[in-house]
Design a protein around this motif. Structure first.
Motif, PDB file in Angstrom:
ATOM      1  N   ASP A   4       0.794  -1.262   0.003  1.00 44.94           N
ATOM      2  CA  ASP A   4      -0.049   0.167  -0.036  1.00 44.94           C
ATOM      3  C   ASP A   4       0.760   1.026   0.080  1.00 44.94           C
ATOM      4  OD1 ASP A   4      -2.119  -1.512  -0.063  1.00 44.94           O
ATOM      5  OD2 ASP A   4      -2.808  -1.212   2.111  1.00 44.94           O
ATOM      6  N   GLN A   5       2.095   0.930   0.564  1.00 46.72           N
ATOM      7  CA  GLN A   5       2.857   2.520   0.860  1.00 46.72           C
ATOM      8  C   GLN A   5       3.523   2.546  -0.579  1.00 46.72           C
ATOM      9  OE1 GLN A   5       3.002   4.031   3.481  1.00 46.72           O
ATOM     10  NE2 GLN A   5       4.131   5.564   2.709  1.00 46.72           N
ATOM     11  N   GLU A   6       3.850   1.749  -1.138  1.00 49.60           N
ATOM     12  CA  GLU A   6       4.541   1.947  -2.514  1.00 49.60           C
ATOM     13  C   GLU A   6       3.536   2.350  -3.695  1.00 49.60           C
ATOM     14  OE1 GLU A   6       8.065  -1.542  -2.475  1.00 49.60           O
ATOM     15  OE2 GLU A   6       5.892  -2.176  -3.037  1.00 49.60           O
ATOM     16  N   ILE A   7       2.254   1.962  -3.480  1.00 51.38           N
ATOM     17  CA  ILE A   7       1.165   2.421  -4.343  1.00 51.38           C
ATOM     18  C   ILE A   7       1.071   3.742  -4.126  1.00 51.38           C
ATOM     19  CG2 ILE A   7      -1.311   2.061  -4.822  1.00 51.38           C
ATOM     20  CD1 ILE A   7      -1.121  -0.791  -4.416  1.00 51.38           C
ATOM     21  N   LYS A   8       0.945   4.076  -2.820  1.00 53.51           N
ATOM     22  CA  LYS A   8       0.707   5.420  -2.496  1.00 53.51           C
ATOM     23  C   LYS A   8       1.798   6.380  -3.087  1.00 53.51           C
ATOM     24  CE  LYS A   8      -2.321   4.561   1.483  1.00 53.51           C
ATOM     25  NZ  LYS A   8      -2.644   4.603   2.920  1.00 53.51           N
ATOM     26  N   LYS A   9       3.038   5.883  -3.093  1.00 53.08           N
ATOM     27  CA  LYS A   9       4.101   6.700  -3.168  1.00 53.08           C
ATOM     28  C   LYS A   9       4.082   7.029  -4.706  1.00 53.08           C
ATOM     29  CE  LYS A   9       9.144   6.591  -2.939  1.00 53.08           C
ATOM     30  NZ  LYS A   9      10.418   6.169  -2.606  1.00 53.08           N
ATOM     31  N   ALA A  10       3.729   6.094  -5.629  1.00 54.57           N
ATOM     32  CA  ALA A  10       3.630   6.040  -7.134  1.00 54.57           C
ATOM     33  C   ALA A  10       2.457   6.923  -7.345  1.00 54.57           C
ATOM     34  CB  ALA A  10       3.333   4.652  -7.732  1.00 54.57           C
ATOM     35  N   TYR A  11       1.415   6.917  -6.684  1.00 54.17           N
ATOM     36  CA  TYR A  11       0.434   7.911  -6.970  1.00 54.17           C
ATOM     37  C   TYR A  11       0.657   9.390  -6.743  1.00 54.17           C
ATOM     38  CZ  TYR A  11      -3.921  10.662  -6.501  1.00 54.17           C
ATOM     39  OH  TYR A  11      -4.891  11.375  -6.556  1.00 54.17           O
TER      40      TYR A  11
ATOM     41  N   ALA B 256      -4.761   7.873 -13.119  1.00 51.08           N
ATOM     42  CA  ALA B 256      -3.933   7.289 -11.890  1.00 51.08           C
ATOM     43  C   ALA B 256      -4.920   7.329 -10.552  1.00 51.08           C
ATOM     44  CB  ALA B 256      -2.965   8.484 -11.635  1.00 51.08           C
ATOM     45  N   SER B 257      -5.879   8.413 -10.452  1.00 52.00           N
ATOM     46  CA  SER B 257      -6.970   8.720  -9.290  1.00 52.00           C
ATOM     47  C   SER B 257      -7.508   7.373  -8.963  1.00 52.00           C
ATOM     48  CB  SER B 257      -7.652   9.911  -9.220  1.00 52.00           C
ATOM     49  OG  SER B 257      -6.873  10.979  -9.412  1.00 52.00           O
ATOM     50  N   VAL B 258      -7.831   6.798 -10.230  1.00 53.46           N
ATOM     51  CA  VAL B 258      -9.065   5.770 -10.273  1.00 53.46           C
ATOM     52  C   VAL B 258      -8.041   4.256  -9.753  1.00 53.46           C
ATOM     53  CG1 VAL B 258     -10.396   4.100 -11.669  1.00 53.46           C
ATOM     54  CG2 VAL B 258     -10.351   6.587 -11.857  1.00 53.46           C
TER      55      VAL B 258
ATOM     56  N   LEU C  51      -6.550   0.078  -6.120  1.00 53.69           N
ATOM     57  CA  LEU C  51      -5.520  -0.639  -5.427  1.00 53.69           C
ATOM     58  C   LEU C  51      -5.387  -0.380  -3.800  1.00 53.69           C
ATOM     59  CD1 LEU C  51      -2.810  -0.552  -8.226  1.00 53.69           C
ATOM     60  CD2 LEU C  51      -4.942  -2.223  -7.904  1.00 53.69           C
ATOM     61  N   THR C  52      -5.855   0.580  -3.451  1.00 53.16           N
ATOM     62  CA  THR C  52      -5.814   0.589  -1.837  1.00 53.16           C
ATOM     63  C   THR C  52      -7.161   0.480  -1.397  1.00 53.16           C
ATOM     64  OG1 THR C  52      -6.640   3.015  -2.240  1.00 53.16           O
ATOM     65  CG2 THR C  52      -4.231   2.726  -1.961  1.00 53.16           C
ATOM     66  N   ASP C  53      -7.927  -0.194  -2.003  1.00 52.70           N
ATOM     67  CA  ASP C  53      -9.172  -0.932  -1.333  1.00 52.70           C
ATOM     68  C   ASP C  53      -9.043  -2.237  -1.513  1.00 52.70           C
ATOM     69  OD1 ASP C  53     -11.901  -2.081  -1.185  1.00 52.70           O
ATOM     70  OD2 ASP C  53     -12.696  -0.160  -1.550  1.00 52.70           O
ATOM     71  N   PRO C  54      -8.999  -3.013  -0.307  1.00 52.40           N
ATOM     72  CA  PRO C  54      -8.353  -4.549  -0.231  1.00 52.40           C
ATOM     73  C   PRO C  54      -9.548  -5.185  -1.132  1.00 52.40           C
ATOM     74  CG  PRO C  54      -8.545  -3.620   1.879  1.00 52.40           C
ATOM     75  CD  PRO C  54      -9.076  -2.587   1.101  1.00 52.40           C
TER      76      PRO C  54
ATOM     77  N   ARG D 177      -8.669  -7.143  -4.415  1.00 52.70           N
ATOM     78  CA  ARG D 177      -8.980  -8.930  -4.727  1.00 52.70           C
ATOM     79  C   ARG D 177      -9.363  -9.222  -6.110  1.00 52.70           C
ATOM     80  NH1 ARG D 177     -12.601 -12.295  -0.677  1.00 52.70           N
ATOM     81  NH2 ARG D 177     -12.106 -14.164  -1.470  1.00 52.70           N
ATOM     82  N   ILE D 178     -10.398  -8.459  -6.368  1.00 57.78           N
ATOM     83  CA  ILE D 178     -11.288  -8.554  -7.878  1.00 57.78           C
ATOM     84  C   ILE D 178     -10.307  -8.520  -8.833  1.00 57.78           C
ATOM     85  CG2 ILE D 178     -12.901  -7.706  -9.409  1.00 57.78           C
ATOM     86  CD1 ILE D 178     -14.610  -7.035  -6.696  1.00 57.78           C
TER      87      ILE D 178
END
Length: 377
Positions: A17-24, A48-50, A55-58, A62-63
């Protein structure tokens, strides 16, 4: 086809999650409208917002990991007003896609629905708690194809009719001229892809109907109408999507002796008038089968209550129990033998009391007043 949300943010599928937020944040600093006002930048910022939202919603992630697209399942697509689609969606609803363009294919992998099951228990079971076996008819993951929908577990092929869009367009003539309409592709069902060898058991749905036996832990103190949530025990989604939740609603059967009000228990005790006058002790059996002593003080009047703290229902959340409330029903004898009649006559003459009309000046609340005040609450 499902969008590559990981590729949009430029991260691996195993990213934290931290890497995803950093990339965003990195993309936001580059494409934010306050920094870059080009149309291309606006589109990249929106994508990028979508991707960040998904990806920050578990559950949404998963889907995605199962090959689906959670933003293509009705109501998930972000946007402006009118339910998220903006003016383009409204124009499309009337003219079949002339304004907002194609919606794209539906995701084959969809989350399952929640399920509701009702079960009845006795007041004794609500008092002590119980593990109860229940049977539910629902959709479960197809164990033959493991949810893939394919007999050989092969990947789906792009639909040759709609070329992966999930839609086909037709030109219809109307009083306004030729109007372009859009409808789901009949070949692939709107998914944009076709399973070449559907599973022989689930016919490509990735799930099958089945009857399941489950064990439900019903806690002590549960009240009538409450629901117990069993996460992930509901219906498996189409395409082997994540299962919904199962809710078990509890109904408590009526008891022949006790009634419940919150965590308090009520019962009525019949006390002979002699015991009410002189006082007595007797025992009642509680919902756990234990003996509880009830003391009737001398001079107890009809309708009075005896409160036994800590002898009621267990508190569902927290320690302790409610109160057991015994309502006194003084029993007057209706059939007297000669000896009893003579003794009661002597007692009446000894007491020298006469019937009278009660008033508020008497200082003691009457049975009628107690009942009236009870119903005023």
């Amino acid at each position: 086809m499902a969008r590559d949300y990981y590729g949009i943010l430029g991260v691996d599928r195993s990213a934290s999650d931290q890497e995803i937020k950093k990339a965003y944040r990195k993309l936001a600093r580059k494409y934010h409208p306050d920094i870059n006002d080009t149309e291309e930048a606006a589109e990249k910022f929106r994508e990028a917002s979508v991707a960040h939202e998904v990806l920050t919603d578990p559950e949404k992630r998963r889907i995605v990991d199962m090959g689906g697209d959670p933003m293509e399942q009705g109501g998930g697509q972000p946007g402006g007003g009118f339910g998220g689609g903006g003016f383009g969606d409204i124009f499309e609803a009337f003219f079949g896609g002339g304004g907002g363009g194609s919606r794209g294919p539906q995701s084959r992998v969809q989350p399952g629905n929640d399920a509701l099951l009702r079960t009845a228990i006795t007041l004794e079971e609500a008092y002590s708690g119980i593990r109860k076996e229940v049977t539910v008819d629902t959709a479960i993951l197809c164990d033959h194809c493991q949810g893939s929908g394919s007999e050989s577990k092969a990947k789906p092929h792009t639909c040759g009719t709609c070329h992966g869009s999930g839609e086909v367009r037709e030109v219809q003539r109307s009083i306004l001229g030729n109007v372009m309409t859009t409808r789901p592709c009949g070949t692939c069902g709107g998914y944009g892809e076709i399973i070449p060898d559907p599973c022989t058991r689930c016919s490509g749905a990735g799930r099958v109907k089945a009857r399941r036996d489950l064990s439900v832990n019903i806690p002590a103190g549960i009240n009538d109408g409450m629901r117990i949530r069993m996460a992930g025990q509901g219906e498996v989604g189409h395409g082997g999507g994540p299962a919904g939740d199962l809710y078990v609603e509890v109904a408590t059967r009526r008891h022949k002796i006790f009634s419940r009000e919150g965590d308090d228990l009520h019962l009525t005790v019949k006390v002979p008038m002699f015991d009410a006058a002189l006082g007595t002790d007797f025992e009642v059996t509680d919902l756990a089968g234990e003996k509880v002593s009830v003391t009737i003080e001398p001079g107890t009047q009809p309708g009075q209550q005896v409160h036994l703290e800590g002898e009621g229902m267990p508190h569902l959340r927290g320690e302790g129990r409610g109160t057991l409330i015994a309502h006194v029903d003084v029993v007057i004898p209706t059939e007297l033998d000669e000896t009893s009649r003579e003794l009661l006559t002597q007692l009446r003459e000894h007491r020298a009391e006469a019937s009278s009309v009660r008033s508020d000046d008497d200082g003691e609340e009457s049975l009628f007043s107690r009942l009236r005040n009870k119903f005023r609450r």
